[in-house]
Write a protein that holds these residues in place. Structure first.
Motif, PDB file in Angstrom:
ATOM      1  N   LEU A   1       0.831  -1.205   0.000  1.00 22.83           N
ATOM      2  CA  LEU A   1       0.000   0.000   0.000  1.00 22.83           C
ATOM      3  C   LEU A   1       0.864   1.253   0.000  1.00 22.83           C
ATOM      4  CD1 LEU A   1      -2.823   1.237   0.186  1.00 22.83           C
ATOM      5  CD2 LEU A   1      -2.630   1.094   2.687  1.00 22.83           C
ATOM      6  N   ALA A   2       1.916   1.261   0.805  1.00 24.53           N
ATOM      7  CA  ALA A   2       2.758   2.454   0.913  1.00 24.53           C
ATOM      8  C   ALA A   2       3.460   2.767  -0.398  1.00 24.53           C
ATOM      9  CB  ALA A   2       3.769   2.267   2.040  1.00 24.53           C
ATOM     10  N   VAL A   3       4.033   1.760  -1.073  1.00 28.84           N
ATOM     11  CA  VAL A   3       4.800   2.046  -2.293  1.00 28.84           C
ATOM     12  C   VAL A   3       3.891   2.434  -3.450  1.00 28.84           C
ATOM     13  CG1 VAL A   3       6.672   0.508  -1.600  1.00 28.84           C
ATOM     14  CG2 VAL A   3       4.844  -0.372  -3.061  1.00 28.84           C
ATOM     15  N   ARG A   4       2.613   2.161  -3.349  1.00 30.02           N
ATOM     16  CA  ARG A   4       1.698   2.570  -4.415  1.00 30.02           C
ATOM     17  C   ARG A   4       1.251   4.018  -4.254  1.00 30.02           C
ATOM     18  NH1 ARG A   4      -1.723  -3.040  -3.922  1.00 30.02           N
ATOM     19  NH2 ARG A   4      -0.236  -4.364  -5.041  1.00 30.02           N
ATOM     20  N   ARG A   5       1.450   4.560  -3.052  1.00 30.61           N
ATOM     21  CA  ARG A   5       1.045   5.957  -2.801  1.00 30.61           C
ATOM     22  C   ARG A   5       2.261   6.860  -3.009  1.00 30.61           C
ATOM     23  NH1 ARG A   5      -1.113   5.154   3.058  1.00 30.61           N
ATOM     24  NH2 ARG A   5      -1.234   7.439   3.021  1.00 30.61           N
TER      25      ARG A   5
ATOM     26  N   PRO B   1      10.761  12.615  -7.355  1.00 35.36           N
ATOM     27  CA  PRO B   1       9.956  12.452  -8.567  1.00 35.36           C
ATOM     28  C   PRO B   1       8.579  11.922  -8.184  1.00 35.36           C
ATOM     29  CG  PRO B   1      12.157  11.555  -8.881  1.00 35.36           C
ATOM     30  CD  PRO B   1      12.037  11.886  -7.438  1.00 35.36           C
ATOM     31  N   PRO B   2       7.558  12.339  -8.867  1.00 38.58           N
ATOM     32  CA  PRO B   2       6.188  12.020  -8.431  1.00 38.58           C
ATOM     33  C   PRO B   2       5.854  10.525  -8.443  1.00 38.58           C
ATOM     34  CG  PRO B   2       6.193  13.061 -10.596  1.00 38.58           C
ATOM     35  CD  PRO B   2       7.569  13.203 -10.058  1.00 38.58           C
ATOM     36  N   GLU B   3       6.559   9.731  -9.252  1.00 32.24           N
ATOM     37  CA  GLU B   3       6.217   8.313  -9.330  1.00 32.24           C
ATOM     38  C   GLU B   3       7.305   7.418  -8.735  1.00 32.24           C
ATOM     39  OE1 GLU B   3       3.583   7.432 -13.093  1.00 32.24           O
ATOM     40  OE2 GLU B   3       5.333   8.620 -13.717  1.00 32.24           O
ATOM     41  N   LEU B   4       8.092   7.976  -7.829  1.00 29.72           N
ATOM     42  CA  LEU B   4       9.180   7.220  -7.205  1.00 29.72           C
ATOM     43  C   LEU B   4       8.748   6.677  -5.843  1.00 29.72           C
ATOM     44  CD1 LEU B   4      12.189   6.330  -6.954  1.00 29.72           C
ATOM     45  CD2 LEU B   4      12.613   8.581  -5.881  1.00 29.72           C
TER      46      LEU B   4
ATOM     47  N   ALA C   1       6.647  17.642   1.390  1.00 29.73           N
ATOM     48  CA  ALA C   1       5.201  17.743   1.267  1.00 29.73           C
ATOM     49  C   ALA C   1       4.678  16.722   0.264  1.00 29.73           C
ATOM     50  CB  ALA C   1       4.817  19.164   0.814  1.00 29.73           C
ATOM     51  N   GLY C   2       3.630  16.017   0.654  1.00 32.17           N
ATOM     52  CA  GLY C   2       3.005  15.059  -0.244  1.00 32.17           C
ATOM     53  C   GLY C   2       3.707  13.720  -0.338  1.00 32.17           C
ATOM     54  N   VAL C   3       4.772  13.514   0.447  1.00 29.07           N
ATOM     55  CA  VAL C   3       5.512  12.252   0.403  1.00 29.07           C
ATOM     56  C   VAL C   3       4.934  11.281   1.437  1.00 29.07           C
ATOM     57  CG1 VAL C   3       7.745  11.132   0.710  1.00 29.07           C
ATOM     58  CG2 VAL C   3       7.615  13.395  -0.375  1.00 29.07           C
ATOM     59  N   THR C   4       4.583  10.094   0.986  1.00 28.38           N
ATOM     60  CA  THR C   4       4.137   9.048   1.908  1.00 28.38           C
ATOM     61  C   THR C   4       5.342   8.509   2.664  1.00 28.38           C
ATOM     62  OG1 THR C   4       2.326   8.397   0.462  1.00 28.38           O
ATOM     63  CG2 THR C   4       3.063   6.771   2.087  1.00 28.38           C
ATOM     64  N   SER C   5       5.281   8.531   3.983  1.00 27.75           N
ATOM     65  CA  SER C   5       6.389   8.036   4.792  1.00 27.75           C
ATOM     66  C   SER C   5       5.860   6.939   5.722  1.00 27.75           C
ATOM     67  CB  SER C   5       6.998   9.179   5.610  1.00 27.75           C
ATOM     68  OG  SER C   5       8.090   8.707   6.363  1.00 27.75           O
ATOM     69  N   GLU C   6       6.504   5.791   5.674  1.00 23.93           N
ATOM     70  CA  GLU C   6       6.036   4.646   6.464  1.00 23.93           C
ATOM     71  C   GLU C   6       7.233   3.998   7.137  1.00 23.93           C
ATOM     72  OE1 GLU C   6       3.004   1.936   7.758  1.00 23.93           O
ATOM     73  OE2 GLU C   6       2.685   3.531   6.292  1.00 23.93           O
TER      74      GLU C   6
END
Length: 942
Positions: free
Chosen positions: A18-22, A161-164, A189-194
């Motif tokens: 889930l995390a890597v898809r966001r 990059p937006p798709e990284l 900003a906007g980076v998913t961090s898990e």
């Protein structure tokens, strides 16, 4: 072995996916060495559609700035080929990643400013990743990363990059300062961090992983618990341990005990531990060596005394070992190794001289404690070669363990003590008798029996002790699948040797009086029964008296003796000592088993509850095992089938070594498989009931297995095989002459003989059964006699309905719903043969009775018959209203899919067309959201 099995990580893998898809995303996967971080990431890579770039940080690396990231970029060539135009700044990578040079723009002149050139390099990496589109960048072992790599990762994730998606793995204990990315990190900003912390496996998942690697379902809970303790649930360590086991190992209780005795530490683990110890300071290394020799968790102060460290030196050593995750603190100030094998690996680094000094010191230190830790003192004395102390502490520890019903501790101690070559004759006598007594309580009969066998030829064993040791050996052999006949022979010899000790001789006789084992005829068993029974009144020792009663009363009930109720009333319900309570437990458990055999199910249930509770309270593990298997068979007879197979299977794994228990569980599992149409599985279980080895079998269980094999052969219209099985089963029954046990076999044998046209043999079975149960209490066999007479009447052209109805009523009175349903169906067969509305109603009722019980195949057979009569059966296949839940028919198909049946096999079992089964299977997978039939095996379908 299957090294690819991923067990216990579904939640972790789901979070990771889930995390890597966001995107853009950074996932930090944290966990100790061997916990399975890389394995988890590999599973992600294998199932994620995005291109993957992976790099590895190296512990022993040559200076190579950005090494792991640049290694990962080498794998970007296929993706870059698809890029029409790259940002000119990417030219900065032509020298750093020469594998991509021909795909990158021509370089501009360098600036000569190292800081600016590094900035250009960082930008180049970012632009390449951006050009690739959706991409997953994995950096393994970040705790070994160079500063430049950490700076680059922080640079990337500040404005990614937006798709990284970036995934990094690391061990926090090996991260400098405990900060994985080098400095405090906050995502842009906007980076998913898990942050995903991968924990060790629990016992259930260790059991599942062991089953997958060893490719067997026979992994006992005891074996799994021992594995978990040895490995702390670390998959790497677990796999290394399992690799070191011999091929074909049975992962049962005995194997668990062998593991706990200690074995060779796997090479990779030994090298890993040695490498980490080499990096410690001298004080910390001394503390670890001391902890390894001490063997058990200890407080900081106690371990400090043992290692001869104190004050600041001790504190610094503790901190260093905790920071390095070599030792760990459970939160109470107690230090221990993460797992037993790590301790063993550390112990191998201690020299022989230092080992002896440490164990000597442990004896002195522990000897001052009150109460003294006897098991530890015994082991340290042994390792310090203090032979007198080892013998003294070892026997005291075994005595204390027996006093608290801990046979699992006492028996290996006693076996090890008896292996001492210089024991006195007096000690051999004493320890040999104690081992026999301890082994009767526990579950590891085979290992102790082997020691007792050797002891019988030991010249140090006195004549007075020999008979008692032989008696214990005979009792232990009787628990083994290949030892029943030998055990009986040993008991007969022991009875002679103990003639001067009449109470112990009576104990041998009472064991020989039990009619269940082997093919010894009942009239020979009865001789011993009379002798042992006569000894009860003269027995002054209460524990022995109850023991004799346990054998005699249970035996009388098993053969339907008319005095059984009177004798049952004499059984005590409480013991005044622990030993007496164990015998009380055995008495009521034996009686429950015997009452189940003859069909007195309600009374059996009452005694079973009492016996089980007494066994649990007194620590009588073997008695508890027999109680559990009796409960399983009782549940079969009384229709308590919900989850019955799921309860029986793990018990079969647990008690595989205990023949009486294992064969009874196999019989029930075979019966359950048979009524569900799983013929191959049923046949495998029936073959494990002792049908082929009656001399070493539990006779009434083997007779049940014969009945099951006859039914399977008749179902396949293999009359020749059915008759062969009937002949074999009847030969055992006639030899035993125990007709009270004929309830399962006699009707099956009659059906086989009638199918083959051997009417005289069928009539002979019924006649012998009637004569054999005359004057005895055997309600199960009496109900079976009605079924036999009904079948014979039908074959002769009469209706037989009155006999089948009588059987149905008798089975109902017993509380045996399945047997009652079978008898009722046979009674209704005449109506079905005559046709008409009453036939339809009768057949429909039978189908519902079977369906309610869970007898899938029987219910399907009745529905199939209705269809052949032109009657539309009520739909059981996904009617409107089931939605995304399984309909009853879909549930049947799902269960058969989970058992590995093919569509054609399911079609045969459920009397459906393969096409219909295919449609049901597709709906099952859709409703359960499964991608393939293989995945259904992990779904709970109860």
């Amino acid at each position: 072995m299957d090294p690819t099995a991923l067990v216990g990580r579904d939640d972790d893998l789901g979070r990771l996916r889930l995390a890597v898809r966001r995107t853009p995303a950074l996932v930090q996967v944290e966990g100790e060495a061997g916990v399975g971080k890389s394995r988890l990431v590999r599973e992600l890579i294998d199932t994620d559609p995005a291109p993957v770039l992976i790099g590895y940080c190296q512990q022993l690396r040559e200076p190579f700035i950005l090494g792991a990231v640049l290694e990962a970029l080498r794998r970007a060539r296929p993706g870059l080929r698809q890029c029409a135009e790259l940002n000119p700044v990417t030219a900065a990578l032509r020298v750093a990643v020469p594998e991509l040079a021909d795909l990158l723009p021509e370089p501009a002149a360098g600036t000569g400013d190292p800081m600016f050139d590094r900035h250009l390099l960082f930008r180049a990496v970012r632009e390449v990743l951006a050009a690739l589109g959706p991409v997953l960048l994995v950096i393994e072992d970040l705790h070994w990363a160079d500063d430049g790599t950490l700076q680059l990762l922080r640079f990337l994730m500040a404005d990614p990059p937006p798709e990284l998606a970036v995934v990094v793995t690391y061990r926090r204990e090996d991260v400098a300062g405990g900060i994985p990315l080098g400095t405090a990190y906050r995502p842009g900003a906007g980076v998913t961090s898990e942050l995903l912390r991968v924990a060790p496996l629990d016992v259930a998942h260790v059991r599942a992983m062991a089953a997958a690697i060893l490719r067997t379902d026979a992994v006992s809970a005891e074996f799994a618990a021992e594995l978990h303790e040895q490995t702390a649930g670390l998959p790497f360590v677990l796999e290394e341990v399992l690799r070191s086991l011999r091929p074909g190992v049975i992962a049962d209780g005995a194997a668990a005990r062998r593991l706990s005795d200690g074995g060779e530490v796997p090479v990779l683990l030994r090298e890993s531990v040695a490498e980490r110890l080499a990096a410690l300071s001298p004080e910390a290394a001394r503390l670890v060596r001391a902890a390894a020799a001490f063997a058990t968790p200890a407080t900081v102060d106690l371990l400090g005394d043992f290692a001869q460290l104190a004050g600041d030196r001790l504190r610094a050593a503790v901190i260093e070992t905790l920071d390095g995750s070599i030792l760990h603190d459970d939160g109470t100030g107690v230090l221990a190794f993460r797992h037993a094998l790590a301790r063993q690996a550390a112990y191998t680094t201690v020299s022989a001289v230092e080992r002896r000094e440490l164990h000597e010191r442990a004896v002195r230190l522990l000897g001052r404690l009150d109460p003294p830790p006897l098991v530890q003192l015994a082991e340290h004395s042994r390792l310090a070669n203090r032979r007198a102390d080892w013998l003294r502490y070892g026997e005291a520890a075994a005595d204390h363990a027996l006093a608290v019903s801990d046979a699992a501790t006492a028996t290996p101690l006693l076996r090890r003590l008896l292996a001492e070559p210089r024991l006195t004759a007096e000690a051999v006598d004493r320890l040999g008798v104690k081992l026999g007594e301890a082994a009767q309580l526990g579950l590891d009969a085979r290992s102790s029996a082997a020691v007792l066998k050797r002891l019988l030829v030991d010249p140090r064993l006195s004549a007075s002790a020999r008979g008692e040791v032989r008696m214990q050996l005979g009792l232990l052999l009787g628990r083994q699948g290949d030892g029943v006949a030998e055990g009986r022979a040993q008991l007969e010899l022991a009875a002679e040797e103990l003639a001067a000790r009449p109470e112990l001789a009576a104990k041998c006789m009472s064991a020989l009086a039990q009619p269940f084992t082997g093919d010894t005829p009942l009239h020979l068993v009865a001789q011993w029964m009379r002798k042992a029974d006569a000894a009860i009144d003269g027995c002054a020792e209460p524990e022995l008296r109850i023991s004799l009663m346990a054998n005699i009363v249970g035996s009388l009930a098993a053969v339907g003796d008319p005095t059984m109720d009177e004798r049952m009333a004499d059984l005590p319900t409480v013991g005044m000592t622990l030993g007496e309570q164990r015998q009380v437990a055995r008495a009521h458990t034996n009686l429950a088993d015997s009452l189940t055999m003859v069909g007195r199910f309600d009374t059996a249930r009452d005694h079973l509850r009492f016996g089980t509770r007494a066994a649990e309270e007194s620590g009588a593990l073997y008695v508890l095992s027999t109680a559990r298997s009796t409960a399983i068979r009782l549940d079969w007879f009384t229709g308590e089938w919900d989850g019955l197979a799921e309860r029986a299977r793990p018990l079969l794994v647990e008690y595989r070594e205990l023949m009486a228990v294992a064969t009874e569980l196999s019989l029930v599992l075979g019966l359950l498989a048979m009524v569900r149409g799983e013929s191959a599985t049923a046949a495998e279980h029936f073959a494990e009931t002792g049908v082929r080895t009656p001399r070493d079998a539990i006779a009434h269980i083997a007779l049940g297995g014969s009945a099951g094999l006859i039914r399977l052969a008749l179902r396949d219209d293999d009359v020749v095989l059915a008759v062969l099985e009937a002949d074999a089963g009847m030969a055992l029954l006639r030899r035993k002459d125990a007709w009270a046990w004929a309830g399962e076999l006699a009707p099956a044998a009659v059906d086989a003989y009638l199918a083959a046209g051997r009417v005289h043999d069928a009539e002979d079975v019924a006649r012998s059964l009637a004569e054999g149960i005359a004057g005895v209490i055997a309600p199960f066999a009496a109900a079976a006699l009605h079924t036999c007479l009904g079948a014979i009447a039908e074959h002769a052209g009469a209706s037989g309905v009155e006999h089948h109805l009588a059987a149905a009523h008798a089975y109902t009175d017993l509380g045996a719903p399945y047997l009652a349903a079978v008898a009722r169906e046979r009674a209704d067969a005449r109506l079905i043969a005559d046709g008409g509305a009453s036939a339809v109603e009768a057949c429909a009722r039978s189908a519902e009775r079977y369906a309610d019980l869970g007898a899938t195949h029987d219910a399907a057979r009745c529905r199939h018959l209705l269809r052949t009569l032109g009657v539309k059966t009520p739909s059981r296949q996904g009617r409107r209203g089931y939605g995304n839940t399984l309909s009853p028919r879909e549930h049947e198909v799902a269960r058969l899919l989970a058992s590995g049946q093919t569509n054609n096999q399911i079609a045969e079992i459920l009397f459906l067309s393969p096409r219909t089964v295919e449609q049901h299977a597709a709906r099952v997978l859709r409703k359960l959201k499964l991608a393939s039939r293989r995945e259904i095996r992990g779904v709970d379908l109860r």
